[in-house]
Enzyme design. Structure first.
Site, PDB file in Angstrom:
ATOM      1  CG  HIS A 244      -2.065   0.936   1.128  1.00 10.32           C
ATOM      2  ND1 HIS A 244      -1.905   2.300   1.141  1.00 10.32           N
ATOM      3  CD2 HIS A 244      -3.393   0.713   0.985  1.00 10.32           C
ATOM      4  CE1 HIS A 244      -3.092   2.876   1.011  1.00 10.32           C
ATOM      5  NE2 HIS A 244      -4.010   1.931   0.913  1.00 10.32           N
ATOM      6  NE  ARG A 290      -4.090   0.051  -2.898  1.00  9.16           N
ATOM      7  CZ  ARG A 290      -5.006  -0.476  -2.111  1.00  9.16           C
ATOM      8  NH1 ARG A 290      -4.840  -1.688  -1.639  1.00  9.16           N
ATOM      9  NH2 ARG A 290      -6.085   0.196  -1.791  1.00  9.16           N
ATOM     10  CG  HIS A 351      -2.518  -3.158   1.985  1.00  7.32           C
ATOM     11  ND1 HIS A 351      -3.006  -2.756   3.213  1.00  7.32           N
ATOM     12  CD2 HIS A 351      -3.580  -3.097   1.125  1.00  7.32           C
ATOM     13  CE1 HIS A 351      -4.296  -2.450   3.101  1.00  7.32           C
ATOM     14  NE2 HIS A 351      -4.668  -2.675   1.850  1.00  7.32           N
TER      15      HIS A 351
HETATM   16  P1  FAD Z   1      -9.201 -11.571   7.889  1.00  7.88           P
HETATM   17  O1  FAD Z   1     -10.226 -10.549   8.051  1.00  7.88           O
HETATM   18  O2  FAD Z   1      -7.785 -11.169   8.022  1.00  7.88           O
HETATM   19  O3  FAD Z   1      -9.513 -12.702   8.956  1.00  7.88           O
HETATM   20  C1  FAD Z   1      -8.633 -13.796   9.115  1.00  7.88           C
HETATM   21  C2  FAD Z   1      -9.116 -14.585  10.304  1.00  7.88           C
HETATM   22  O4  FAD Z   1      -8.413 -15.822  10.367  1.00  7.88           O
HETATM   23  C3  FAD Z   1      -8.877 -13.913  11.643  1.00  7.88           C
HETATM   24  O5  FAD Z   1     -10.013 -14.139  12.437  1.00  7.88           O
HETATM   25  C4  FAD Z   1      -7.666 -14.651  12.206  1.00  7.88           C
HETATM   26  O6  FAD Z   1      -7.570 -14.648  13.593  1.00  7.88           O
HETATM   27  C5  FAD Z   1      -7.940 -16.037  11.690  1.00  7.88           C
HETATM   28  N1  FAD Z   1      -6.779 -16.915  11.611  1.00  7.88           N
HETATM   29  C6  FAD Z   1      -5.620 -16.745  10.937  1.00  7.88           C
HETATM   30  N2  FAD Z   1      -4.824 -17.817  11.090  1.00  7.88           N
HETATM   31  C7  FAD Z   1      -5.499 -18.689  11.879  1.00  7.88           C
HETATM   32  C8  FAD Z   1      -5.209 -19.967  12.413  1.00  7.88           C
HETATM   33  N3  FAD Z   1      -4.040 -20.580  12.181  1.00  7.88           N
HETATM   34  N4  FAD Z   1      -6.135 -20.571  13.195  1.00  7.88           N
HETATM   35  C9  FAD Z   1      -7.306 -19.959  13.479  1.00  7.88           C
HETATM   36  N5  FAD Z   1      -7.631 -18.745  12.999  1.00  7.88           N
HETATM   37  C10 FAD Z   1      -6.740 -18.120  12.208  1.00  7.88           C
HETATM   38  N6  FAD Z   1      -9.904  -4.436   1.407  1.00  7.88           N
HETATM   39  C11 FAD Z   1     -10.959  -3.842   0.804  1.00  7.88           C
HETATM   40  O7  FAD Z   1     -11.590  -4.431  -0.076  1.00  7.88           O
HETATM   41  N7  FAD Z   1     -11.332  -2.597   1.187  1.00  7.88           N
HETATM   42  C12 FAD Z   1     -10.687  -1.905   2.160  1.00  7.88           C
HETATM   43  O8  FAD Z   1     -11.072  -0.791   2.488  1.00  7.88           O
HETATM   44  C13 FAD Z   1      -9.570  -2.502   2.786  1.00  7.88           C
HETATM   45  N8  FAD Z   1      -8.863  -1.838   3.740  1.00  7.88           N
HETATM   46  C14 FAD Z   1      -7.864  -2.498   4.401  1.00  7.88           C
HETATM   47  C15 FAD Z   1      -7.193  -1.843   5.441  1.00  7.88           C
HETATM   48  C16 FAD Z   1      -6.222  -2.515   6.172  1.00  7.88           C
HETATM   49  C17 FAD Z   1      -5.509  -1.821   7.298  1.00  7.88           C
HETATM   50  C18 FAD Z   1      -5.907  -3.847   5.846  1.00  7.88           C
HETATM   51  C19 FAD Z   1      -4.862  -4.592   6.622  1.00  7.88           C
HETATM   52  C20 FAD Z   1      -6.531  -4.486   4.790  1.00  7.88           C
HETATM   53  C21 FAD Z   1      -7.509  -3.818   4.062  1.00  7.88           C
HETATM   54  N9  FAD Z   1      -8.176  -4.432   3.007  1.00  7.88           N
HETATM   55  C22 FAD Z   1      -9.228  -3.805   2.388  1.00  7.88           C
HETATM   56  C23 FAD Z   1      -7.959  -5.845   2.724  1.00  7.88           C
HETATM   57  C24 FAD Z   1      -9.085  -6.635   3.398  1.00  7.88           C
HETATM   58  O9  FAD Z   1      -9.402  -6.020   4.635  1.00  7.88           O
HETATM   59  C25 FAD Z   1      -8.704  -8.077   3.656  1.00  7.88           C
HETATM   60  O10 FAD Z   1      -8.192  -8.632   2.479  1.00  7.88           O
HETATM   61  C26 FAD Z   1      -9.938  -8.852   4.084  1.00  7.88           C
HETATM   62  O11 FAD Z   1     -10.508  -8.270   5.223  1.00  7.88           O
HETATM   63  C27 FAD Z   1      -9.555 -10.294   4.369  1.00  7.88           C
HETATM   64  O12 FAD Z   1     -10.658 -10.933   4.949  1.00  7.88           O
HETATM   65  P2  FAD Z   1     -10.489 -12.428   5.417  1.00  7.88           P
HETATM   66  O13 FAD Z   1     -11.781 -12.822   6.035  1.00  7.88           O
HETATM   67  O14 FAD Z   1      -9.965 -13.225   4.302  1.00  7.88           O
HETATM   68  O15 FAD Z   1      -9.322 -12.366   6.511  1.00  7.88           O
HETATM   69  C1  SIN Z   2      -7.575   1.640   1.742  1.00  3.33           C
HETATM   70  O1  SIN Z   2      -8.498   2.118   2.402  1.00  3.33           O
HETATM   71  O2  SIN Z   2      -6.713   2.331   1.186  1.00  3.33           O
HETATM   72  C2  SIN Z   2      -7.471   0.175   1.592  1.00  3.33           C
HETATM   73  C3  SIN Z   2      -8.293  -0.262   0.468  1.00  3.33           C
HETATM   74  C4  SIN Z   2      -7.892  -1.620   0.015  1.00  3.33           C
HETATM   75  O3  SIN Z   2      -6.897  -2.172   0.446  1.00  3.33           O
HETATM   76  O4  SIN Z   2      -8.601  -2.135  -0.845  1.00  3.33           O
END
Ligand code: FAD
Ligand code: SIN
Length: 537
Positions: A244, A290, A351
């Site tokens: 990012h 990006r 990121h």
């Molecule tokens: P996560 O939400 O990361 O959840 C993973 C889960 O798995 C957690 O509960 C964790 O504890 C659990 N876990 C991991 N390993 C294990 C294990 N071994 N055993 C048990 N549990 C485990 N994307 C967008 O589209 N829009 C945005 O505005 C955006 N903003 C972002 C801002 C930030 C600061 C960040 C870091 C990312 C952002 N992203 C955004 C990316 C997006 O948030 C993530 O890609 C998305 O939330 C991932 O969702 P997920 O459910 O796959 O994983």
């Molecule tokens: C951001 O708010 O800049 C994150 C958006 C994203 O990772 O998609």
């Protein structure tokens, strides 16, 4: 006694919770999550969710922007599916109680945001706290569902599959490559529990912690990719690590993101002397894709020797800034930076993992009964560079598709009886007295990944990183068998494997494309490399 469940979901972010809500209609669901239930990238998402919700926008445009961002290797069928199913998934979220921001005095018109690479305003958001709102509402729904059991502070160690059992020296009668659940470490007791499941779903998020500087929370140690790879799942496109462009640069700030939406609302990148520089890199300037913005900042920093660049939104005025970006405003203020009056010091940070476990259009991996959804998966949507705010969208769309397919497989699988597996056997392992070794190795990985496998790569740097990771892998192997497992050791083992996978994919791709930029092959090779990098054990 094993814990038996129809569906085992690993992770409680947007992917895991959204899947669980649908799956609970057809069976029992156990969600294991390694820390507190809200802790994951979802909870920190700021910008929002991209989808076509404005009459002036179109699926064709969102598809085009996603493909352009992906730089030639998105799976076009998947892009179409995700974009076209998007609006329905957003309206479902609203029906679960998610409150998105609306235009002033217009209860029915979303306040759509804009981010890099989007040709239209199409990002629904809840000010700059979108992820927190989504996580809170999904969690509330899951917790009131009698078919869903949530296990906090339970860390999945390994999937139960033929490969994992053989590796642990256990003779198995199972002949096919399927998954029957996972071994899970319960933090409170240090006990290793056996979760047996007809369907297992990895929703464990990304791997930003493999780099020294990252926007990701601590949970992002790539556990899902590592567990999947060890169990024989195909992994793709790990070289495409998204940096990012703008994370806060402050000695006391740990991984705080300054949303791309700030640039979407007119924020401008400046060098130390106050000069704009993005116009000399791309016609879209501060709102270029990006990968381009992050690389441009990297070049500026190398050229000038400065520690950071600056992002200025102060010209938009205090009322606008505090209303639209209250969280960023308050957090920066806590570091004595008043963004209504001065530019924000920023640097790029790891990121998002565009690669991951290779899945089909239903979220299935190549292991029977194992699905992967969210950041852990490589669906083909993002190609070589994810379009901003397409990640939460992807998780929503695939959670729904996977739940529909998993329900069919659950019914079919019921004739086969319940899966069986032996208990975890610690062998002769004892408690470790030298946990400091773990943190040294962890630091070393994150440093050499940042220095050698970062925004700009070369063959030499990749070879160096490979040698380092091989040595660390050897040390971990010795350590792993001798000592009882702990969360830190497990994460280190996963982190080292993910680092190895990134280095391997980056070394295989002999061109530059999207997020992968290698000075030894600075141009794109569309004859051979317009394809995914797929590896497996
Ligand atoms: P996560 O939400 O990361 O959840 C993973 C889960 O798995 C957690 O509960 C964790 O504890 C659990 N876990 C991991 N390993 C294990 C294990 N071994 N055993 C048990 N549990 C485990 N994307 C967008 O589209 N829009 C945005 O505005 C955006 N903003 C972002 C801002 C930030 C600061 C960040 C870091 C990312 C952002 N992203 C955004 C990316 C997006 O948030 C993530 O890609 C998305 O939330 C991932 O969702 P997920 O459910 O796959 O994983
Ligand atoms: C951001 O708010 O800049 C994150 C958006 C994203 O990772 O998609």
């Amino acid at each position: 006694m094993p814990i038996n469940t129809d569906y085992l979901v690993i992770g409680s972010g947007i992917a895991g919770l959204r899947f669980a809500l649908d799956a609970a209609q057809t069976g029992t669901v156990a969600i294991v999550t390694k820390k507190e239930k809200t802790e994951g990238s979802t909870n920190y998402a700021q910008g929002g969710i991209a989808s076509v919700l404005d009459p002036d926008d179109s699926f064709a445009l969102h598809i085009k922007d996603t493909l352009t961002s992906g730089d030639g290797i998105c799976n076009e069928d998947i892009v179409k599916v995700v974009v076209e199913e998007g609006p329905r998934r957003i309206h479902e979220l609203i029906s679960f109680g998610v409150q998105f921001s609306h235009q002033e005095g217009q209860k029915k018109i979303f306040d759509l945001g804009r981010e890099g690479g989007h040709s239209k305003r199409r990002i629904v958001h809840t000010k700059d706290l979108t992820g927190r709102e989504v996580e809170k509402r999904l969690l509330a729904r899951a917790e009131e569902n009698p078919n869903i059991q949530l296990y906090e502070n339970h860390m999945a160690i390994d999937l139960i599959s033929k490969s994992t059992l053989i590796r642990r020296g256990i003779v198995t009668k199972q002949t096919d490559q399927s998954c029957w659940g996972a071994y899970v470490l319960e933090a409170e007791t240090d006990a290793i529990l056996t979760f047996l499941a007809r369907i297992t779903v990895l929703c464990s998020g990304g791997a930003g912690k493999v780099y020294r500087y990252t926007s990701n929370p601590d949970i992002a140690s790539g556990d899902g990719v590592a567990m999947g790879f060890r169990a024989g799942v195909k992994v793709a496109n790990m070289e495409f690590v998204q940096f990012h462009p703008t994370s806060l640069y402050h000695p006391l700030a740990r991984n705080f993101l300054i949303s791309e939406a700030v640039r979407g609302e007119g924020g401008i990148l400046l060098d130390k002397k106050g000069n704009r520089f993005m116009e000399s890199y791309h016609p879209l300037k501060d709102l270029a894709f990006r990968d381009i913005v992050a690389r441009s900042i990297d070049m500026e920093l190398k050229k000038t020797g400065d520690q950071c660049v600056y992002l200025d939104i102060s010209h938009k005025g205090k009322d606008f800034i505090t209303h639209r970006f209250p969280h960023i405003h308050e957090t920066c203020l806590s570091f004595h930076i008043d963004i209504t009056r001065e530019p924000i010091p920023v640097v790029p940070a790891a990121h998002y993992m565009c690669g991951g476990l290779l899945t089909d259009e239903h979220g299935r991996t190549n292991l029977k009964n194992l699905f992967a959804i969210g950041e852990v998966a490589c669906t083909g949507l993002h190609g070589a560079n994810r379009l901003a705010s397409n990640s939460l969208l992807e998780a929503l769309v695939f959670a729904r598709r996977a739940a529909l397919r998993a329900a069919q497989e659950l019914t079919a699988g019921k004739q086969e009886g319940f899966p069986q597996a032996p208990k975890w056997d610690p062998g002769s392992a004892t408690d470790s007295e030298e946990l400091v070794v773990v943190s040294h190795n962890w630091d070393e990985i994150r440093r050499f990944m940042w220095n050698y496998v970062g925004i700009v790569r070369t063959n030499k740097r990749l070879a160096r990183a490979k040698r380092r990771v091989e040595i660390i892998q050897e040390e971990i192997k010795e350590y792993y068998w001798d000592f009882l497992v702990s969360q830190d050791l497990l994460e280190l083992r996963n982190l080292a494997l993910v680092a190895e996978l990134i280095i391997t994919c980056a070394s295989l791709r002999k061109e530059s494309r999207g997020l992968h930029f290698n000075l030894d092959y600075p141009s794109q090779d569309n004859k051979f490399w317009r394809q995914d990098t797929v590896i497996w054990k």
